[in-house]
Design a protein around this motif. Structure first.
Motif, PDB file in Angstrom:
ATOM      1  N   ASP A 110     -18.404  -7.330 -32.938  1.00 32.31           N
ATOM      2  CA  ASP A 110     -17.862  -8.097 -34.064  1.00 32.31           C
ATOM      3  C   ASP A 110     -16.344  -7.996 -34.093  1.00 32.31           C
ATOM      4  N   ILE A 111     -15.847  -6.774 -33.945  1.00 35.49           N
ATOM      5  CA  ILE A 111     -14.405  -6.535 -33.991  1.00 35.49           C
ATOM      6  C   ILE A 111     -13.700  -7.302 -32.880  1.00 35.49           C
ATOM      7  N   GLN A 112     -14.251  -7.211 -31.673  1.00 35.70           N
ATOM      8  CA  GLN A 112     -13.644  -7.890 -30.528  1.00 35.70           C
ATOM      9  C   GLN A 112     -13.602  -9.409 -30.742  1.00 35.70           C
ATOM     10  N   ARG A 113     -14.697  -9.942 -31.249  1.00 33.26           N
ATOM     11  CA  ARG A 113     -14.766 -11.392 -31.499  1.00 33.26           C
ATOM     12  C   ARG A 113     -13.708 -11.822 -32.512  1.00 33.26           C
ATOM     13  N   LEU A 114     -13.574 -11.063 -33.602  1.00 29.78           N
ATOM     14  CA  LEU A 114     -12.581 -11.393 -34.625  1.00 29.78           C
ATOM     15  C   LEU A 114     -11.157 -11.232 -34.097  1.00 29.78           C
ATOM     16  N   TYR A 115     -10.956 -10.199 -33.293  1.00 28.14           N
ATOM     17  CA  TYR A 115      -9.638  -9.978 -32.675  1.00 28.14           C
ATOM     18  C   TYR A 115      -9.277 -11.160 -31.784  1.00 28.14           C
ATOM     19  N   ASP A 116     -10.253 -11.594 -30.992  1.00 26.57           N
ATOM     20  CA  ASP A 116     -10.024 -12.731 -30.088  1.00 26.57           C
ATOM     21  C   ASP A 116      -9.747 -14.018 -30.858  1.00 26.57           C
ATOM     22  N   PHE A 117     -10.348 -14.146 -32.033  1.00 28.00           N
ATOM     23  CA  PHE A 117     -10.094 -15.299 -32.887  1.00 28.00           C
ATOM     24  C   PHE A 117      -8.689 -15.257 -33.495  1.00 28.00           C
ATOM     25  N   GLY A 118      -8.095 -14.059 -33.530  1.00 23.56           N
ATOM     26  CA  GLY A 118      -6.756 -13.905 -34.099  1.00 23.56           C
ATOM     27  C   GLY A 118      -6.731 -13.782 -35.603  1.00 23.56           C
ATOM     28  N   VAL A 119      -7.774 -13.131 -36.177  1.00 19.15           N
ATOM     29  CA  VAL A 119      -7.774 -12.937 -37.627  1.00 19.15           C
ATOM     30  C   VAL A 119      -6.630 -12.011 -38.040  1.00 19.15           C
ATOM     31  N   ASP A 120      -6.263 -12.080 -39.305  1.00 16.01           N
ATOM     32  CA  ASP A 120      -5.141 -11.271 -39.805  1.00 16.01           C
ATOM     33  C   ASP A 120      -5.557  -9.845 -40.143  1.00 16.01           C
ATOM     34  N   TYR A 121      -6.823  -9.667 -40.492  1.00 21.55           N
ATOM     35  CA  TYR A 121      -7.357  -8.318 -40.764  1.00 21.55           C
ATOM     36  C   TYR A 121      -8.863  -8.355 -40.603  1.00 21.55           C
ATOM     37  N   ILE A 122      -9.464  -7.174 -40.463  1.00 20.04           N
ATOM     38  CA  ILE A 122     -10.915  -7.070 -40.292  1.00 20.04           C
ATOM     39  C   ILE A 122     -11.476  -6.113 -41.330  1.00 20.04           C
ATOM     40  N   GLY A 123     -12.495  -6.564 -42.069  1.00 19.98           N
ATOM     41  CA  GLY A 123     -13.193  -5.701 -43.018  1.00 19.98           C
ATOM     42  C   GLY A 123     -14.374  -5.062 -42.304  1.00 19.98           C
ATOM     43  N   LEU A 124     -14.330  -3.754 -42.132  1.00 18.42           N
ATOM     44  CA  LEU A 124     -15.345  -3.038 -41.359  1.00 18.42           C
ATOM     45  C   LEU A 124     -16.236  -2.189 -42.267  1.00 18.42           C
ATOM     46  N   GLY A 125     -17.547  -2.417 -42.179  1.00 18.85           N
ATOM     47  CA  GLY A 125     -18.427  -1.633 -43.025  1.00 18.85           C
ATOM     48  C   GLY A 125     -19.879  -2.007 -42.821  1.00 18.85           C
ATOM     49  N   PRO A 126     -20.756  -1.476 -43.687  1.00 21.25           N
ATOM     50  CA  PRO A 126     -20.406  -0.649 -44.846  1.00 21.25           C
ATOM     51  C   PRO A 126     -20.244   0.832 -44.503  1.00 21.25           C
ATOM     52  N   PHE A 127     -19.363   1.486 -45.260  1.00 21.84           N
ATOM     53  CA  PHE A 127     -19.161   2.924 -45.104  1.00 21.84           C
ATOM     54  C   PHE A 127     -20.420   3.670 -45.540  1.00 21.84           C
ATOM     55  N   ARG A 128     -20.936   3.290 -46.706  1.00 16.09           N
ATOM     56  CA  ARG A 128     -22.214   3.837 -47.197  1.00 16.09           C
ATOM     57  C   ARG A 128     -22.930   2.739 -47.965  1.00 16.09           C
ATOM     58  N   PHE A 129     -24.103   3.059 -48.476  1.00 18.47           N
ATOM     59  CA  PHE A 129     -24.879   2.053 -49.210  1.00 18.47           C
ATOM     60  C   PHE A 129     -24.099   1.555 -50.418  1.00 18.47           C
ATOM     61  N   THR A 130     -24.167   0.244 -50.638  1.00 13.37           N
ATOM     62  CA  THR A 130     -23.516  -0.351 -51.799  1.00 13.37           C
ATOM     63  C   THR A 130     -24.433  -1.399 -52.415  1.00 13.37           C
ATOM     64  N   GLN A 131     -24.443  -1.467 -53.735  1.00  7.84           N
ATOM     65  CA  GLN A 131     -25.304  -2.437 -54.433  1.00  7.84           C
ATOM     66  C   GLN A 131     -24.617  -3.781 -54.636  1.00  7.84           C
ATOM     67  N   THR A 132     -23.332  -3.866 -54.271  1.00 10.59           N
ATOM     68  CA  THR A 132     -22.606  -5.114 -54.520  1.00 10.59           C
ATOM     69  C   THR A 132     -22.848  -6.160 -53.436  1.00 10.59           C
ATOM     70  N   LYS A 133     -23.559  -5.776 -52.374  1.00 10.81           N
ATOM     71  CA  LYS A 133     -23.869  -6.742 -51.322  1.00 10.81           C
ATOM     72  C   LYS A 133     -25.360  -6.726 -51.044  1.00 10.81           C
ATOM     73  N   LYS A 134     -25.981  -7.905 -51.006  1.00  7.56           N
ATOM     74  CA  LYS A 134     -27.432  -7.992 -50.832  1.00  7.56           C
ATOM     75  C   LYS A 134     -27.857  -7.775 -49.377  1.00  7.56           C
ATOM     76  N   LYS A 135     -27.255  -8.525 -48.444  1.00  5.81           N
ATOM     77  CA  LYS A 135     -27.623  -8.401 -47.028  1.00  5.81           C
ATOM     78  C   LYS A 135     -26.715  -7.362 -46.375  1.00  5.81           C
ATOM     79  N   LEU A 136     -27.166  -6.124 -46.396  1.00  8.46           N
ATOM     80  CA  LEU A 136     -26.327  -5.021 -45.927  1.00  8.46           C
ATOM     81  C   LEU A 136     -26.539  -4.747 -44.437  1.00  8.46           C
ATOM     82  N   SER A 137     -25.433  -4.659 -43.698  1.00  3.89           N
ATOM     83  CA  SER A 137     -25.497  -4.288 -42.280  1.00  3.89           C
ATOM     84  C   SER A 137     -25.734  -2.780 -42.177  1.00  3.89           C
ATOM     85  N   PRO A 138     -26.062  -2.273 -40.971  1.00  2.00           N
ATOM     86  CA  PRO A 138     -26.276  -0.828 -40.806  1.00  2.00           C
ATOM     87  C   PRO A 138     -25.089   0.003 -41.294  1.00  2.00           C
TER      88      PRO A 138
END
Length: 208
Positions: A110-138
Motif C-alpha cells: 500500500d505504501i509503495q503504491r501511494l508513494y509511486d502515485f506521489g501522495v503528499d502524506y500516508i495515513g498508516l494504520g490501524p495502530f490498535r482497535f478503533t470503533q471510529t472505523k467500521k471496515k478495519l484493516s489488520p
C-alpha cells in the motif's frame, strides 16, 4: 508543510461533526479531516461548507475524506482517499494543482503504491482497535510500524507517514521512535473532557 497532528472528525449522539471540528480547532488542531460516511454528495457538500467556515476562522487546513468532487466544490485544501476509494491520481486530476492528496495504507505494498502515485502524506494504520472505523484493516501495533518504517527506509520512501487508529497520548513517544512522522486522532479529542489539555500534551510529545 504536512502537520504532525491530524484530527479526523466523528459524530456522536450528543455532538455532530461540526461541533467536534470546532472543539478540535479551539483546542489547537490546525489540520482537520472531515470524514462523513453514509451521507449523500449534497449533504457532504453542505457539511463541508460549514466545516470550512470553522477551519477558515482558525486558519486550519481542511481535507475531505474520500470525495475529491466534494473537496473541489467547497474549495477545501485537499482530500484523503481510502484503500477502496478513488485512486490518488484521479483525485489529483479532479482537484488540480496545489491541493493536498493523502492516502490510507496498511501494508508495504500500500505504501509503495501511494508513494509511486506521489501522495503528499500516508495515513498508516490501524495502530490498535478503533470503533471510529467500521471496515478495519489488520492491527499493526508498534512492531508492525517498526517493520514497515524500516522497509520504507530500505526503499528510500520519504513521504510523511501518519500513524492512525486508537492512539492515546502515552503511545506517541514510542510510535515516533519507529520513524513515524506524526499522528492522527479522532476519539482522543472527541471523547476528551478538556480537548485543549489533550492537544497541549500531544504538542509536547510531537514537539510542535
Amino acid at each position: 508543510m504536512i502537520s504532525k497532528l491530524h484530527y479526523i472528525s466523528t459524530e456522536k449522539k450528543d455532538k455532530n461533526h461540526l461541533q467536534h471540528i470546532k472543539e478540535a480547532c479551539e483546542a489547537g488542531c490546525r489540520w482537520i479531516q472531515l470524514r462523513a460516511k453514509e451521507v449523500t454528495v449534497e449533504e457532504y457538500i453542505a457539511l463541508g461548507i460549514e466545516a470550512k467556515k470553522i477551519t477558515d476562522q482558525f486558519n486550519a487546513v481542511l481535507l475531505i475524506n474520500d470525495q475529491p468532487k466534494v473537496a473541489k466544490a467547497i474549495g477545501a485544501d485537499g482530500v484523503h482517499v481510502g484503500k477502496e476509494d478513488i485512486s490518488p491520481a484521479k483525485a489529483k486530476e479532479i482537484l488540480g494543482k496545489g491541493k493536498i492528496v493523502g492516502g490510507t495504507a496498511n501494508t508495504i505494498e500500500d505504501i509503495q503504491r501511494l508513494y509511486d502515485f506521489g501522495v503528499d502524506y500516508i495515513g498508516l494504520g490501524p495502530f490498535r482497535f478503533t470503533q471510529t472505523k467500521k471496515k478495519l484493516s489488520p492491527i499493526l501495533g508498534l512492531e508492525g510500524y517498526q517493520n514497515l518504517l524500516d522497509e520504507c527506509k530500505n526503499r528510500s520512501i520519504d513521504t510523511p507517514i501518519i500513524a492512525i487508529g486508537g492512539i492515546e497520548t502515552t503511545d506517541v513517544k514510542s510510535i515516533l521512535s519507529t520513524g513515524i512522522y506524526g499522528i492522527a486522532i479522532s476519539g482522543l479529542i472527541a471523547n476528551a473532557v478538556q480537548p485543549e489539555k489533550v492537544v497541549s500534551e500531544l504538542e509536547v510529545e510531537l514537539a510542535l
